[in-house]
Design a protein around this motif. Structure first.
Motif, short mmCIF file in Angstrom:
data_model
loop_
_atom_site.label_atom_id
_atom_site.label_comp_id
_atom_site.label_asym_id
_atom_site.label_seq_id
_atom_site.Cartn_x
_atom_site.Cartn_y
_atom_site.Cartn_z
N THR A 75 36.82 44.51 35.91
CA THR A 75 37.25 45.49 36.91
C THR A 75 36.98 45.01 38.33
O THR A 75 37.45 45.62 39.29
N ARG A 76 36.22 43.92 38.47
CA ARG A 76 35.91 43.37 39.78
C ARG A 76 36.35 41.91 39.85
O ARG A 76 36.38 41.22 38.84
N LEU A 77 36.67 41.48 41.06
CA LEU A 77 36.93 40.07 41.28
C LEU A 77 35.59 39.34 41.40
O LEU A 77 34.73 39.75 42.18
N ARG A 102 43.45 46.19 42.03
CA ARG A 102 44.40 46.33 43.13
C ARG A 102 43.72 46.89 44.38
O ARG A 102 44.00 46.46 45.50
N ARG A 103 42.84 47.86 44.19
CA ARG A 103 42.11 48.42 45.34
C ARG A 103 41.24 47.35 46.00
O ARG A 103 41.19 47.23 47.23
N ARG A 104 40.57 46.57 45.18
CA ARG A 104 39.68 45.54 45.73
C ARG A 104 40.48 44.43 46.41
O ARG A 104 40.06 43.91 47.46
N LEU A 105 41.62 44.07 45.83
CA LEU A 105 42.46 43.07 46.47
C LEU A 105 43.03 43.61 47.78
O LEU A 105 43.16 42.87 48.76
N LEU A 163 48.70 36.52 48.58
CA LEU A 163 48.19 37.78 48.04
C LEU A 163 49.19 38.40 47.07
O LEU A 163 48.79 39.03 46.08
N GLY A 164 50.49 38.22 47.33
CA GLY A 164 51.49 38.71 46.40
C GLY A 164 51.40 38.02 45.06
O GLY A 164 51.50 38.66 44.00
N TRP A 165 51.20 36.69 45.09
CA TRP A 165 51.03 35.94 43.84
C TRP A 165 49.80 36.43 43.09
O TRP A 165 49.84 36.62 41.87
N THR A 166 48.71 36.65 43.82
CA THR A 166 47.48 37.11 43.19
C THR A 166 47.66 38.49 42.57
O THR A 166 47.20 38.75 41.45
N ALA A 167 48.35 39.38 43.28
CA ALA A 167 48.57 40.74 42.77
C ALA A 167 49.36 40.71 41.47
O ALA A 167 49.08 41.49 40.55
N ARG A 168 50.32 39.80 41.38
CA ARG A 168 51.14 39.72 40.14
C ARG A 168 50.34 39.16 38.97
O ARG A 168 50.74 39.35 37.82
N HIS A 169 49.26 38.47 39.25
CA HIS A 169 48.49 37.83 38.17
C HIS A 169 47.11 38.46 37.96
O HIS A 169 46.25 37.85 37.34
N LEU A 170 46.92 39.67 38.47
CA LEU A 170 45.62 40.33 38.28
C LEU A 170 45.30 40.57 36.81
O LEU A 170 44.13 40.67 36.43
N GLY A 206 43.01 43.53 53.76
CA GLY A 206 42.73 44.12 55.07
C GLY A 206 41.79 43.25 55.88
O GLY A 206 42.01 43.02 57.08
N VAL A 207 40.73 42.76 55.24
CA VAL A 207 39.78 41.88 55.93
C VAL A 207 40.47 40.59 56.37
O VAL A 207 40.26 40.09 57.48
#
Length: 273
Positions: free
Chosen positions: A83-85, A17-20, A64-71, A25-26
């Motif tokens: 732990t990393r993308l 979540r932090r990395r996403l 990004l919301g879709w990605t966050a739900r599927h992390l 932000g970028v």
């Protein structure tokens, strides 16, 4: 042991979540920058740039919301979460940013000059090229994940939809061509409705032509959005490539619904007297 696995999973998800969030932000800053560049061009009015930015921000937020739900799928099948993308997944996420920018051109007031066409054409063309890069990069780094595979498929479909929409709004492609962009979503909805009513949903047999048709479609759209070709070429290309893709989905629906294939009902055999 189960508690330890749960703690490791939660720790991995927190890291992802932090990395996403950092990526988001970028992506937001990049979108602001591109919007600023557009505002300096005479081809785009200031009010249009505001609409462009709003649409790009909404599409980006949805992605990004879709990605966050599927992390929780950022792993190889049957293994623990990374732990990393991975590099391949980051490239895929970058494709999503480009597609959000392309999608925003549906609200642009297209001028008589065709110079503006180069911007969505180049953005979409770059996203199409990266479609070949992300998978190869994931395999090369041994980071082929469920999340990356799902993102790749979703962005393939989204890319065709937004490119078709921009092409139709800009008057470059016929209105019926929107059906090409909606075909994958209609296909998914049809499978969902069959499951809801208890009808069988069969697996699709592997077929190389699916990927080939998708690649040809992306290439055609990148060219069709540019000033390189005229109306006659676009109409012919839309008929050939769009028609082939729609026929491919129709064929796949026959497999999914069990009308053809190994699971298709066989005609009754009549006894001979």
């Amino acid at each position: 042991m189960f508690e330890s696995n749960r703690v490791r999973r939660e720790s991995a998800l927190a890291s992802l979540r932090r990395r996403l969030g950092g990526f988001a932000g970028v992506a937001a800053l990049s979108t602001l920058f591109v919007g600023g560049v557009l505002s300096t061009t005479r081809a785009v009015a200031t009010t249009t740039v505001g609409r462009w930015f709003c649409v790009a921000a909404v599409v980006l937020a949805l992605e990004l919301g879709w990605t966050a739900r599927h992390l929780g799928r950022n792993r190889r099948t049957g293994e623990a979460l990374f732990t990393r993308l991975g590099a391949g997944t980051l490239v895929t996420l970058g494709r999503g940013v480009l597609l959000a920018w392309v999608a925003a051109f549906v609200v642009v007031d297209w001028p008589t000059s065709t110079a503006l066409l180069w911007i969505p054409a180049v953005l979409y063309g770059t996203a199409a090229v990266l479609d070949a890069v992300d998978g190869a990069l994931a395999r090369r780094t041994d980071r082929v994940t469920e999340l990356g595979a799902s993102l790749d498929l979703e962005y393939d479909a989204l890319g065709v939809l937004v490119a078709c929409s921009v092409g139709v709004v800009a008057g470059l492609l016929p209105v019926w061509y929107l059906s090409v962009g909606l075909a994958r979503y209609a296909f998914g909805l049809g499978r969902y409705l069959r499951r809801r009513r208890g009808a069988p949903v069969h697996d699709l047999p592997p077929r190389v032509s699916r990927r080939l048709l998708a690649g040809l479609q992306m290439a055609f759209l990148a060219v069709a959005l540019s000033p390189l070709v005229g109306p006659a070429v676009r109409t012919t290309g839309a008929t050939v490539f769009g028609g082939a893709l729609l026929l491919g989905f129709a064929r796949d629906w026959l497999y999914v619904s069990g009308r053809v294939g190994d699971d298709a009902p066989k005609p009754a055999e009549h006894a001979v007297d």
